[in-house]
Design a protein around this motif. Structure first.
Motif, PDB file in Angstrom:
ATOM      1  N   SER A  76      11.673   2.075 -22.857  1.00  0.00           N
ATOM      2  CA  SER A  76      13.065   1.741 -22.521  1.00  0.00           C
ATOM      3  C   SER A  76      14.014   2.731 -23.196  1.00  0.00           C
ATOM      4  CB  SER A  76      13.395   0.312 -22.941  1.00  0.00           C
ATOM      5  OG  SER A  76      13.240   0.155 -24.331  1.00  0.00           O
ATOM      6  N   ARG A  77      13.679   3.172 -24.411  1.00  0.00           N
ATOM      7  CA  ARG A  77      14.501   4.172 -25.092  1.00  0.00           C
ATOM      8  C   ARG A  77      14.495   5.494 -24.314  1.00  0.00           C
ATOM      9  NH1 ARG A  77      13.360   5.426 -31.360  1.00  0.00           N
ATOM     10  NH2 ARG A  77      13.475   3.170 -31.438  1.00  0.00           N
ATOM     11  N   LYS A 108      16.601   5.060 -21.133  1.00  0.00           N
ATOM     12  CA  LYS A 108      18.023   5.049 -21.478  1.00  0.00           C
ATOM     13  C   LYS A 108      18.518   6.471 -21.739  1.00  0.00           C
ATOM     14  CE  LYS A 108      21.282   3.334 -24.891  1.00  0.00           C
ATOM     15  NZ  LYS A 108      21.422   2.823 -26.238  1.00  0.00           N
ATOM     16  N   TYR A 109      17.719   7.270 -22.459  1.00  0.00           N
ATOM     17  CA  TYR A 109      18.102   8.657 -22.737  1.00  0.00           C
ATOM     18  C   TYR A 109      18.202   9.450 -21.433  1.00  0.00           C
ATOM     19  CZ  TYR A 109      18.169  13.359 -24.544  1.00  0.00           C
ATOM     20  OH  TYR A 109      18.525  14.661 -24.798  1.00  0.00           O
ATOM     21  N   GLU A 126      21.419   8.635 -19.682  1.00  0.00           N
ATOM     22  CA  GLU A 126      22.575   9.268 -20.328  1.00  0.00           C
ATOM     23  C   GLU A 126      22.700  10.732 -19.918  1.00  0.00           C
ATOM     24  OE1 GLU A 126      22.998   8.814 -24.630  1.00  0.00           O
ATOM     25  OE2 GLU A 126      21.786   7.000 -24.478  1.00  0.00           O
TER      26      GLU A 126
END
Length: 173
Positions: free
Chosen positions: A27-28, A31-32, A35
């Motif tokens: 998930s990290r 998300k990156y 962005e």
């Protein structure tokens, strides 16, 4: 050529997750990637074609010890999905530099440019061993003649074992 300032990427140790027998982007990592995609969309960057040179300067968020190579996968994949280039296999030269930390969030400065004209002519490539431009005979030829001759001088029984350590020329158990 374009210059970008991007958020600091997650380490490759946090980029992948194992779910059963599958390996997924965490998930990290997702998300990156989102962005970076939104930043590239706002800048209206057209994907670059041909061989590329990428220069990266990392400004970590704090002074903890970090390996610079642990951040490349998330960064390069996010730039590809955001449309900076068509495929990260276009990158023929990649430089990474770690500088002083930027408190709180950290940042990454990225410069993406095409290979200079003298080496981007049809049939020219950069040698994977010595980084010199050479006339290539095809897409599979990525090592120059000089480096190929060095490889040919190795004895026929020279042990090439990938992923295992050698002791006195023999694989360790």
């Amino acid at each position: 050529m374009f210059k970008l300032e991007l958020p600091f990427p997650p380490s490759v140790n946090h980029y992948w997750r194992h779910v059963g027998s599958r390996v997924l982007v965490s998930s990290r990592g997702r998300k990156y990637r989102a962005e970076v995609n939104s930043l590239l969309r706002r800048k209206i960057i057209e994907p670059l074609e041909g061989d590329l040179i990428v220069d990266i300067t990392l400004h970590p968020p704090d002074r903890r010890r970090r390996d610079v190579d642990n951040y490349m996968k998330a960064l390069l994949d996010a730039m590809q999905s955001g449309g900076a280039y068509l495929d990260d296999s276009q990158i023929v030269r990649l430089t990474i530099e770690k500088r002083n930390p930027m408190p709180k969030a950290g940042a990454v400065e990225v410069i993406v440019q095409g290979v200079p004209q003298e080496t981007s002519e049809f049939g020219y490539r950069t040698c994977l061993r010595c980084d010199m431009a050479f006339a290539s005979s095809g897409p599979g030829n990525r090592i120059c003649r000089r480096c190929t001759r060095v490889n040919e001088r190795l004895p026929a029984n020279y042990p090439i074992v990938r992923g295992r350590k050698l002791h006195n020329g023999k694989p360790m158990q």
